[in-house]
Design an enzyme around this catalytic site. Structure first.
Site, PDB file in Angstrom:
ATOM      1  CG  HIS A 147      -1.043   1.051  -4.528  1.00 25.63           C
ATOM      2  ND1 HIS A 147      -1.254   1.164  -6.011  1.00 25.63           N
ATOM      3  CD2 HIS A 147      -1.572   0.163  -4.011  1.00 25.63           C
ATOM      4  CE1 HIS A 147      -1.768  -0.006  -6.296  1.00 25.63           C
ATOM      5  NE2 HIS A 147      -2.125  -0.677  -5.056  1.00 25.63           N
ATOM      6  CE1 TYR A 153      -7.385  -4.205  -9.392  1.00 25.79           C
ATOM      7  CE2 TYR A 153      -8.653  -3.336  -7.666  1.00 25.79           C
ATOM      8  CZ  TYR A 153      -7.533  -3.462  -8.405  1.00 25.79           C
ATOM      9  OH  TYR A 153      -6.311  -2.852  -7.801  1.00 25.79           O
ATOM     10  CD  GLU A 168      -2.684  -1.270  -0.167  1.00 32.06           C
ATOM     11  OE1 GLU A 168      -2.908  -0.346  -0.661  1.00 32.06           O
ATOM     12  OE2 GLU A 168      -2.969  -2.630  -0.504  1.00 32.06           O
TER      13      GLU A 168
END
Length: 748
Positions: free
Chosen positions: A532, A672, A529
């Site tokens: 990102h 997604y 994370e």
């Protein structure tokens, strides 16, 4: 079959995944929905100075945000936005010579105030969920969707964009992205088709919210209390402490972790602990079935059944795709991604499966042999043809322990969250030349667990970014999983020069006087994370539509996150934080070597599992007939799941009652849909990117620093401002190769 085929398939397309601000803010996870406390949702008269949602000069005022402020804030901003946008359309329609600055930057300025409110609201829904504010969100969601449709379907804006050219690549990318987003947003539709398209958009937003809420509610309402000490024999102390703490919180009593009672829930740390360490098969099966049937027809509350939502979602997406001229929703989805077609994704999937499936079958054979040798009579061949799904993780852990003589519990004391953070920050300091400093107290937070950090460029000592970290599981009001999301993006148009990120995990919380002692997988998740977050925070692009993660193709957005996971196996990085939380002693060398050896353990089964998820997603959004399936006149969604599993995970098929799809939030409540394959697609790039560091030698500090700065100046800096293939070639000097991925997974 030659792996060069993969390369030719991977890089044919150069289209983009994230919408520009014309149709709403882009983010690495879907925009979330607002709910927090239990205050009234009745509209309250407020002014710009008293409504905390409207205080937007700085960071969100989390400590003041209450549900009654949401509706007046949204309504105030919608009126202002409508007036400003109408005036913009009139100017664009009358001007003969339109410039870039008259269009996208102006739209960004018009949209920013409402985007700020809705982004904060969405974040709170994920981390501080509550029934009353759900209602506030649902009251306002239709207004937001309708407003975004107004932007995406504006003919005057579309015509203006078509007339624009730009001298900078980020601006041109923003123009191209916006044109495509408007095309996919229905700008070309007229009459009844346009009306129906907008109805579908509205309904899909509602269904996504309901799906997500159902999963959260079903997860937090379930609990199993265990009182028999014998039932938890062999369970690590950390897991017993977690369950005892849950029982103590639920009953408001004091509980001895060694004696119980223990309250087992379905949030991830609790669930994984059961599957990995609970010797009692009955309890494992009970928890497994509860987890895999959440939000299905098995729910005690019929309103929480996500099956009808899935069918309706699939039907609506198929109808939407046809209105836009696509054969199916997967084609629509891929129109803005790197992958050129469903067939290309399937071919890549099959090529990886060709290597992964034999490895997975060998792995399961080893696990089964150990269970039969050590598990007692119930695991004998005549009693058990094969392991059940609730057996596999448990015996896989036992096999890993026997192979490497190392247990998860032995490593936990070396992974205390404060030290892991220090080590992670030291890594990015040496390879990206940035410094991360704690800044608690300088920003309001939504929970005492949350920390705030500032990021500085070491070359200039300039404050360049900030982020919030919410690290622990809170099953009572926080969604499961881990994600990075945008708080504030970098944008010259709205005068925001310091991007701010949300980093959210669901790791093991502190227990008693102990800090959070993380599993190694939780360490990897944190690094993921943060990767990102780095792409969002270290961007140098000032065009908001393509700054940071905005405008990055969806099947490339996992590159920096998966790249960061590789550093968890780097000696210098590990020894920067792997210290015993009590003694301060570094992790023993033998333990570190075993961790490295474990890297490819179970890689076959894990890869096949991911490939199966990706193919189920693609089939449901391409060839599946949801209308017939819902009526029982063709395959059901679960038939598709089982058929795909028979190809990619034939060694371990789903139970007939498996309802995993009912909690598959990635594709039914997230971004997604027809894109879950992106994890594997981007992993080719991330593995190859890390191999650049391996090639110069991970112990060559100066060379690693030079490669790290090149990675920062390309992948992390350019973000969505350039086509990801061009970004990768700027970093690597060539197109990606799958060789590193195969090597890292032990398939070479």
């Amino acid at each position: 079959m030659k792996w060069t085929v993969v390369t030719s398939l991977l890089w044919l397309s150069s289209t983009n995944a994230f919408s520009s601000l014309v149709v709403g803010a882009s983010r690495s996870t879907p925009m979330k929905h607002f709910s927090a406390s239990t205050a009234s949702t009745e509209p309250t008269t407020t002014t710009t100075t008293t409504n905390p949602f409207l205080l937007q000069e700085d960071l969100p005022q989390f400590e003041q945000l209450e549900p009654e402020f949401l509706t007046p804030a949204v309504e105030t901003l919608l009126v202002a936005m409508e007036e400003q946008f109408t005036a913009l359309e009139e100017r664009l329609s009358s001007d003969t010579a339109i410039t870039y600055n008259q269009v996208l930057p102006e739209i960004e300025r018009i949209q920013f105030p409402l985007g700020f409110v809705w982004g904060v609201a969405g974040h709170l829904n994920s981390v501080k969920n509550g029934e009353t504010l759900r209602q506030a969100y649902e009251q306002n969601q239709p207004k937001i969707v309708q407003s975004m449709s107004r932007f995406s379907q504006s003919k005057s804006v579309y015509d203006a964009l078509q007339s624009l050219t730009s001298t900078t690549r980020p601006q041109q990318r923003a123009i191209d992205n916006s044109l495509r987003a408007m095309q996919l947003g229905g700008v070309g539709l007229q009459g009844a088709d346009k009306e129906r398209f907008n109805e579908i958009q509205m309904k899909l937003a509602q269904l996504s919210t309901t799906f997500s809420n159902n999963v959260l509610d079903e997860t937090k309402q379930y609990a199993l209390t265990v009182e028999d000490v014998a039932k938890v024999e062999g369970v690590p102390e950390s897991a017993k402490a977690l369950w005892a703490g849950a029982h103590a919180a639920f009953t408001n009593t004091k509980v001895d972790p060694a004696q119980g009672p223990w309250r087992i829930t379905l949030d991830m740390p609790s669930y994984v602990a059961v599957m990995s360490h609970m010797k009692d098969r009955v309890i494992r099966e009970t928890i497994y079935r509860a987890y895999l049937t959440r939000a299905s027809e098995c729910s005690s509350d019929a309103a929480k059944n996500n099956i009808p939502i899935i069918y309706e979602t699939l039907k609506l997406k198929a109808e939407m795709a046809k209105l836009l001229g696509f054969a199916n929703y997967a084609e629509l989805s891929l129109a803005s991604k790197m992958a050129p077609s469903v067939e290309a994704v399937t071919e890549l999937t099959d090529l990886v499966a060709e290597r992964a499936l034999p490895a997975a079958e060998r792995e399961l054979e080893e696990i089964t042999a150990l269970a039969r040798a050590q598990g007692g009579e119930e695991y004998r061949v005549e009693q058990l043809e094969k392991l059940q799904p609730w057996d596999v993780t448990y015996w896989s852990e036992r096999l890993k322990e026997s192979k490497f003589e190392l247990t998860e519990e032995e490593t936990r004391p070396y992974f205390a969250l404060p030290e892991v953070l220090d080590g992670m920050f030291a890594l990015v300091s040496r390879i990206f030349n940035i410094e991360v400093k704690a800044a608690n107290g300088e920003a309001q937070v939504w929970h005492p667990d949350v920390s705030f950090f500032k990021v500085y460029d070491k070359a200039t000592n300039q404050h360049i970014a900030s982020f919030f970290l919410d690290p622990y599981s809170r099953p009572e009001d926080k969604q499961g999983g881990a994600w990075m999301d945008v708080c504030i993006g970098k944008s010259e148009a709205v005068n925001r020069h310091v991007p701010v990120a949300y980093l959210t995990c669901n790791g093991s919380p502190p227990v008693g006087s102990q800090p959070s002692l993380m599993t190694f997988r939780e360490v990897e998740t944190l690094f993921h994370e943060f990767g990102h977050g780095l792409q969002h925070m270290l961007t140098t692009v000032t065009v908001g539509d393509v700054s940071g993660i905005n405008g990055v193709e969806w099947d490339a957005v996992e590159l920096p996150s998966q790249f960061m996971e590789n550093w968890c196996y780097d000696r210098a990085t590990i020894y920067g934080f792997a210290k015993h939380w009590e003694t301060g002693e570094p992790m023993p060398e033998e333990m570190f070597q075993k961790l490295k050896q474990q890297r490819v353990y179970g890689a076959g089964m894990m890869s096949c599992r991911q490939l199966a998820f990706g193919q189920v997603d693609l089939e449901l959004h391409s060839s599946f007939d949801a209308e017939a399936g819902e009526k029982g006149q063709g395959e059901s969604i679960f038939d598709v799941q089982r058929r795909v599993a028979a190809k990619y995970t034939p060694y371990l098929l789903p139970l007939p009652e498996d309802r995993f799809l009912c909690s598959f939030s990635h594709i039914f409540a997230g971004g997604y849909a027809a894109g879950y394959y992106s994890y594997k697609w981007a992993e080719v790039m991330s593995a190859d990117a890390f191999s650049a560091f391996e090639e110069v030698g991970l112990d060559n500090e100066e060379a690693v620093r030079q490669v790290g700065m090149k990675f920062r100046e390309t992948v992390l800096s350019l973000g969505g401002g350039e086509n990801p293939m061009e970004v990768f070639k700027q970093f690597r000097g060539r197109e990606p190769s799958p060789d590193a991925l195969l090597r890292h997974n032990g398939f070479a």
